[in-house]
Write an enzyme that holds these catalytic residues in place. Structure first.
Site, PDB file in Angstrom:
ATOM      1  N   GLU A  46       2.115   5.077   9.699  1.00 52.38           N
ATOM      2  CA  GLU A  46       1.604   3.747   9.317  1.00 52.38           C
ATOM      3  C   GLU A  46       2.340   3.385   8.047  1.00 52.38           C
ATOM      4  O   GLU A  46       2.187   4.042   7.018  1.00 52.38           O
ATOM      5  CB  GLU A  46       0.088   3.817   9.116  1.00 52.38           C
ATOM      6  CG  GLU A  46      -0.548   2.484   8.775  1.00 52.38           C
ATOM      7  CD  GLU A  46      -0.745   2.304   7.274  1.00 52.38           C
ATOM      8  OE1 GLU A  46      -0.025   1.464   6.702  1.00 52.38           O
ATOM      9  OE2 GLU A  46      -1.574   3.000   6.692  1.00 52.38           O
ATOM     10  N   CYS A  80      -1.065  -1.255   1.053  1.00 50.06           N
ATOM     11  CA  CYS A  80      -0.081  -1.753   2.013  1.00 50.06           C
ATOM     12  C   CYS A  80      -0.587  -3.007   2.714  1.00 50.06           C
ATOM     13  O   CYS A  80       0.199  -3.771   3.268  1.00 50.06           O
ATOM     14  CB  CYS A  80       0.270  -0.671   3.019  1.00 50.06           C
ATOM     15  SG  CYS A  80      -1.138   0.027   3.883  1.00 50.06           S
TER      16      CYS A  80
END
Length: 414
Positions: A46, A80
């Site tokens: 990810e 993020c």
């Protein structure tokens, strides 16, 4: 948990042949580095995000300003999923009131050490350098500071270069660094768009697709955005950070995901940690019927029937029927698993373009099995094989607009 140096010891661990899989949460560049160490590494990553929130004229601007600032600067912008772009549509871009709200909400945030319970923004993880240092100190052509980021003057010594008051830059142009690059810190860019369609183009123009936000009270806006936006987690009329296991399983598209990882905290994540084996599927059927299948799939299986023996045909038929059941129960549905009532958290599957390569040792029925699954999923895909396909099957794939390439491994890799 092994906390090791990022150099030679880390490389030895990650590339070691006894390591079956690596799960990474980090940057896309780190994922590329790991793969360069070991090209066959099964990597579930990810990775980065460059996330935008669109604010439409119909939006509740008070709530939009609050959620935008929280999404941009919570955790000093080091999520993020943080909102590093705001795309203001039409009159929102000209609203002095909305601009004042952004300034007030940003400047009122308390920046301090994590040991102080009053702190709303803590330190960045290391003194800014490289592209983050540029983003905090340098304006690109046509840009202006709405709020200029600056170091906290009276910060404790251990945080002297790491406590930054957040900044907002306006006039961000399409294709600029602030539009396209991830900076991972307390700075946000503001872009303008004349329409929702233009705003979606700006939102999708980045190489990443992790989170995305929309503020609107117009159902038509929502319908268009949900169909066009390219991101793994979509948030409507709320902040775009803080995903919760099961409620909002987390993971993105494009450069925000590397490997076969599927939504951390969601129903499919463990699939990537196991391996597959075939099962017999019960007693053989006496009818060989194709009832319950999409006509596109029945036509394809019937075209392939002369090239299969009985066992191969039965195996393929059972697989296609299994697909149909699971499509109806799971993959073809949009479901609210959490059922909170106070908000909707909808989980859906979206088809993606896929290139299928059949290796030289792949059985014919296995190739067909993957093709049937691709047709059922409804996404665009192509098939590359080392040998030619039977004429009826190739014609059936042509009618489905599935390109077929006959090429060697070297030609395909090239």
């Amino acid at each position: 948990l092994v906390d090791i140096d990022e150099g030679e010891l880390g490389r030895q661990l990650i590339a070691h042949e006894r390591v079956d899989r690596v799960i990474l949460t980090g940057s896309w560049e780190t994922a590329a580095l790991f793969r360069s160490w070991r090209p066959d590494l099964p990597l579930l990553a990810e990775t980065s995000g460059k996330n935008a929130m669109i604010v439409m004229p119909s939006a509740d601007l008070d709530l939009a300003a609050s959620d935008l600032v929280k999404s941009a600067f919570g955790h000093a912008g080091q999520k993020c999923s943080a909102a590093s772009l705001a795309i203001l549509v039409g009159p929102v871009a000209r609203s002095e009131r909305f601009a004042r709200q952004l300034v007030d909400a940003t400047e009122s945030l308390r920046v301090g050490p994590p040991s102080d319970p009053r702190s709303e923004i803590g330190p960045v993880i290391e003194p800014p350098q490289g592209k983050l240092a540029w983003a905090l100190t340098t304006l690109d052509e046509g840009e202006q500071w709405l709020v200029q980021p600056r170091l906290v003057d009276d910060a404790p010594a251990e945080y002297s270069e790491r406590l930054w008051r957040p900044g907002i830059r306006t006039g961000v142009r399409p294709g600029s660094r602030m539009h396209l690059e991830e900076f991972f810190g307390p700075v946000m860019g503001v872009m303008h768009a004349s329409s929702l369609a233009e705003a979606i183009d700006l939102q999708n123009a980045v190489a990443y697709g992790l989170t995305a936000g929309l503020y609107t009270q117009d159902p038509a806006d929502l319908e268009l955005w949900l169909d066009e936006v390219q991101a793994g987690n979509l948030y409507v009329n709320r902040g775009i950070t803080g995903a919760i296991v099961q409620r909002q399983p987390f993971g993105g598209w494009k450069r925000s995901s590397v490997g076969a990882g599927t939504k951390a905290g969601g129903p499919n994540y463990l699939i990537g940690l196991g391996s597959w084996r075939a099962t017999s599927g019960g007693a053989p059927s006496s009818t060989l019927h194709l009832r319950g299948l999409d006509t596109r799939i029945t036509d394809l299986i019937e075209a392939a029937q002369p090239s299969l023996d009985y066992e191969g045909f039965e195996w393929l038929r059972r697989g296609a029927l299994s697909d149909a059941v699971m499509w109806d129960r799971e993959f073809g549905r949009v479901r609210d698993v959490s059922r909170l009532g106070v908000e909707r958290n909808l989980f859906r599957y979206r088809s993606m373009p896929v290139a299928v390569r059949a290796t030289a040792d792949a059985t014919w029925q296995s190739v067909l099995r993957v093709v049937v699954a691709g047709v059922r999923a409804g996404g665009q895909f192509s098939l590359s094989a080392p040998v030619g396909l039977p004429g009826p099957v190739r014609r059936a794939l042509g009618e489905l607009d599935v390109p077929v390439f006959v090429e060697t491994d070297d030609e395909w890799i090239a």
